[in-house]
Design a protein around this motif. Structure first.
Motif, PDB file in Angstrom:
ATOM      1  N   UNK A 138       2.580  -2.878   8.450  1.00  0.00           N
ATOM      2  CA  UNK A 138       3.724  -2.641   9.324  1.00  0.00           C
ATOM      3  C   UNK A 138       4.322  -3.923   9.863  1.00  0.00           C
ATOM      4  N   UNK A 139       3.460  -4.839  10.328  1.00  0.00           N
ATOM      5  CA  UNK A 139       3.968  -6.104  10.861  1.00  0.00           C
ATOM      6  C   UNK A 139       4.586  -6.947   9.765  1.00  0.00           C
ATOM      7  N   UNK A 140       4.016  -6.870   8.558  1.00  0.00           N
ATOM      8  CA  UNK A 140       4.563  -7.630   7.441  1.00  0.00           C
ATOM      9  C   UNK A 140       5.951  -7.178   7.059  1.00  0.00           C
ATOM     10  N   UNK A 141       6.170  -5.851   7.061  1.00  0.00           N
ATOM     11  CA  UNK A 141       7.493  -5.316   6.745  1.00  0.00           C
ATOM     12  C   UNK A 141       8.521  -5.749   7.783  1.00  0.00           C
ATOM     13  N   UNK A 142       8.127  -5.706   9.049  1.00  0.00           N
ATOM     14  CA  UNK A 142       9.043  -6.107  10.118  1.00  0.00           C
ATOM     15  C   UNK A 142       9.401  -7.589  10.000  1.00  0.00           C
ATOM     16  N   UNK A 143       8.402  -8.408   9.697  1.00  0.00           N
ATOM     17  CA  UNK A 143       8.644  -9.840   9.534  1.00  0.00           C
ATOM     18  C   UNK A 143       9.612 -10.107   8.394  1.00  0.00           C
ATOM     19  N   UNK A 144       9.410  -9.417   7.289  1.00  0.00           N
ATOM     20  CA  UNK A 144      10.282  -9.600   6.133  1.00  0.00           C
ATOM     21  C   UNK A 144      11.721  -9.258   6.476  1.00  0.00           C
TER      22      UNK A 144
ATOM     23  N   UNK B 204       0.844  -1.201   0.000  1.00  0.00           N
ATOM     24  CA  UNK B 204       0.000   0.000   0.000  1.00  0.00           C
ATOM     25  C   UNK B 204       0.873   1.243   0.000  1.00  0.00           C
ATOM     26  N   UNK B 205       0.547   2.186  -0.889  1.00  0.00           N
ATOM     27  CA  UNK B 205       1.325   3.427  -0.990  1.00  0.00           C
ATOM     28  C   UNK B 205       0.497   4.661  -0.682  1.00  0.00           C
ATOM     29  N   UNK B 206      -0.806   4.491  -0.469  1.00  0.00           N
ATOM     30  CA  UNK B 206      -1.660   5.649  -0.189  1.00  0.00           C
ATOM     31  C   UNK B 206      -1.224   6.329   1.104  1.00  0.00           C
ATOM     32  N   UNK B 207      -0.828   7.588   1.059  1.00  0.00           N
ATOM     33  CA  UNK B 207      -0.308   8.243   2.270  1.00  0.00           C
ATOM     34  C   UNK B 207      -1.409   8.627   3.250  1.00  0.00           C
ATOM     35  N   UNK B 208      -1.051   8.680   4.509  1.00  0.00           N
ATOM     36  CA  UNK B 208      -1.907   9.259   5.543  1.00  0.00           C
ATOM     37  C   UNK B 208      -1.198  10.530   5.999  1.00  0.00           C
ATOM     38  N   UNK B 209      -1.656  11.692   5.563  1.00  0.00           N
ATOM     39  CA  UNK B 209      -0.962  12.950   5.870  1.00  0.00           C
ATOM     40  C   UNK B 209      -0.806  13.181   7.372  1.00  0.00           C
ATOM     41  N   UNK B 210       0.190  13.938   7.723  1.00  0.00           N
ATOM     42  CA  UNK B 210       0.472  14.231   9.131  1.00  0.00           C
ATOM     43  C   UNK B 210      -0.741  14.828   9.824  1.00  0.00           C
ATOM     44  N   UNK B 211      -1.433  15.739   9.139  1.00  0.00           N
ATOM     45  CA  UNK B 211      -2.584  16.395   9.763  1.00  0.00           C
ATOM     46  C   UNK B 211      -3.654  15.387  10.163  1.00  0.00           C
ATOM     47  N   UNK B 212      -3.879  14.394   9.296  1.00  0.00           N
ATOM     48  CA  UNK B 212      -4.872  13.360   9.598  1.00  0.00           C
ATOM     49  C   UNK B 212      -4.384  12.452  10.723  1.00  0.00           C
TER      50      UNK B 212
ATOM     51  N   UNK C  44      -5.151  -1.765   7.831  1.00  0.00           N
ATOM     52  CA  UNK C  44      -4.106  -1.813   6.803  1.00  0.00           C
ATOM     53  C   UNK C  44      -2.753  -1.440   7.370  1.00  0.00           C
ATOM     54  N   UNK C  45      -2.723  -0.415   8.227  1.00  0.00           N
ATOM     55  CA  UNK C  45      -1.463   0.049   8.791  1.00  0.00           C
ATOM     56  C   UNK C  45      -0.802  -1.050   9.617  1.00  0.00           C
ATOM     57  N   UNK C  46      -1.580  -1.700  10.469  1.00  0.00           N
ATOM     58  CA  UNK C  46      -1.030  -2.747  11.321  1.00  0.00           C
ATOM     59  C   UNK C  46      -0.544  -3.940  10.508  1.00  0.00           C
ATOM     60  N   UNK C  47      -1.333  -4.335   9.515  1.00  0.00           N
ATOM     61  CA  UNK C  47      -0.961  -5.497   8.712  1.00  0.00           C
ATOM     62  C   UNK C  47       0.276  -5.219   7.871  1.00  0.00           C
TER      63      UNK C  47
END
Length: 391
Positions: A318-324, A290-298, A313-316
């Motif tokens: 993020x954990x996937x990247x760490x596992x890799x 996923x590349x859709x950004x979540x802006x700082x303000x949000x 989506x963020x949790x899934x």
């Protein structure tokens, strides 16, 4: 009794400072005209095999001889269609069913569907068609969602899951029938999460002393696919006690680390020190980054309501990247093969099963696998898997 579920994020305009981030313009452009790019990608699909096989063979010769082989499949909803295309490329290079080349197959959520299909002997072409044919029955469009929510309003309240799960259950039942988890010909792991015990549940097809061995495959998979806010929790009886199972992606969307740990455990010599498995081969397939950004303000101002859907989506991811990262450091460059790509030309929603998005996902998947880097990596993996024959 009404369920206490988080509500959906506010529509844009409800509060100016709490807008949901828009989809990238590139995603909209691709979705508007995917058929041409799909045709282009399919026309090129057969080219990389001959072009990079020689390089793959050279690289395979330099790697340690494989001693144990793991296939790991991420969660990601309808985006599992992309994984199915990459599995087809690997199958074509191997020349025989995928399950014949792996000692252990692991999957989470949509990856659990893929894992059990591969383990049962289904070919990738058939799996691709299953995703295309059953996608909209699992994830119905707006009209179907509204009718489902209205019919559940009195029993479940306004904060009910987006889908009632019946489309998912029917699709799984018709796909797997009464095949028992323990009857899968290949050793298979499925990851779910038990909300009663508040712990990750790892289903293992070869453990005859566990309840899941005799359970239908579709129930095991349904337990792993019950993504919070999308589907209701799945009731699953463990040793006669009912449990509440949700999507394993909340703890291990990328099941690679679980699979590696299990591979090491399975290769222990009784109570001795676990094997180091220097020849461990891990083929790990994602469902798009996923590349859709979540802006700082949000991110700064959102509360529970606005984060309800994006946080999944963020949790899934993020954990996937760490596992890799962890598995790559443990296994090393020679043994770790990760296939994934950014979703810049398709919608990243896990439940967008429209024909337009299915075509866009296929286009992204096919274009990725014909690029020089991924194609060479696929050739090298195939060379290693075939160097010592079938498992």
């Amino acid at each position: 009794m009404k369920r206490s579920q988080p509500a959906k994020a506010r529509k844009p305009g409800a509060r100016a400072s709490r807008k949901k981030p828009a989809k990238p313009a590139s995603a909209t452009r691709a979705a508007a005209s995917p058929p041409a790019s799909v045709a282009d990608a399919r026309a090129l699909q057969s080219q990389p095999i001959a072009r990079v096989n020689e390089a793959g063979d050279d690289m395979a010769a330099a790697a340690p001889a494989p001693t144990y082989r793991v296939l790991s499949l991420d969660g990601g909803g309808i985006r599992g269609l992309m994984t199915a295309h990459w599995l087809r490329e690997l199958r074509n290079r191997l020349g025989s069913p995928l399950r014949d080349h792996f000692h252990l197959i692991a999957g989470t959520s949509t990856g659990s569907i893929l894992a059990c299909l591969v383990a049962s002997g289904r070919e990738p072409d058939e799996i691709i068609e299953l995703y295309r044919q059953k996608g909209e029955s699992i994830f119905p469009g707006l009209g179907g969602r509204l009718w489902s929510r209205f019919s559940r309003l009195l029993s479940e309240g306004v904060s009910a899951p987006r889908y009632d799960g019946q489309g998912l259950y029917e699709a799984l039942r018709s796909t797997f029938g009464q095949l028992r988890f323990g009857d899968l010909p290949a050793r298979t792991m499925v990851i779910a999460y038990d909300t009663e015990e508040r712990s990750t549940r790892v289903f293992k097809s070869w453990r005859m002393d566990h309840d899941e061995h005799a359970r239908p495959v579709w129930e095991i998979v349904a337990s792993s696919c019950a993504a919070p806010t999308y589907f209701p929790a799945f009731p699953f009886s463990v040793d006669g006690v009912r449990r509440s199972m949700i999507d394993g992606g909340v703890s291990a969307n990328n099941p690679c680390a679980c699979a590696v740990a299990e591979a090491v455990r399975l290769n222990c010599d009784g109570d001795s020190t676990p094997a180091t498995l220097p020849g461990l081969i891990v083929a790990s397939f994602g469902t798009g980054q996923v590349t859709r950004p979540i802006p700082y303000e949000s991110a700064r101002e959102w509360g529970a309501l606005e984060w309800a859907i994006p946080i999944i989506d963020v949790l899934m991811d993020g954990s996937g990247d760490a596992t890799s990262y962890i598995v790559k450091q443990l296994v090393g460059e020679h043994g770790y093969f990760r296939f994934n790509t950014e979703l810049t030309e398709a919608y990243d929603d896990m439940d967008n099963a429209s024909l337009v998005n299915l075509n866009a996902l296929e286009s992204v998947a096919l274009r990725y696998i014909i690029e020089q880097g991924p194609a060479q990596k696929m050739a090298r993996l195939a060379g290693l898997l075939t160097s010592t024959g079938k498992v």
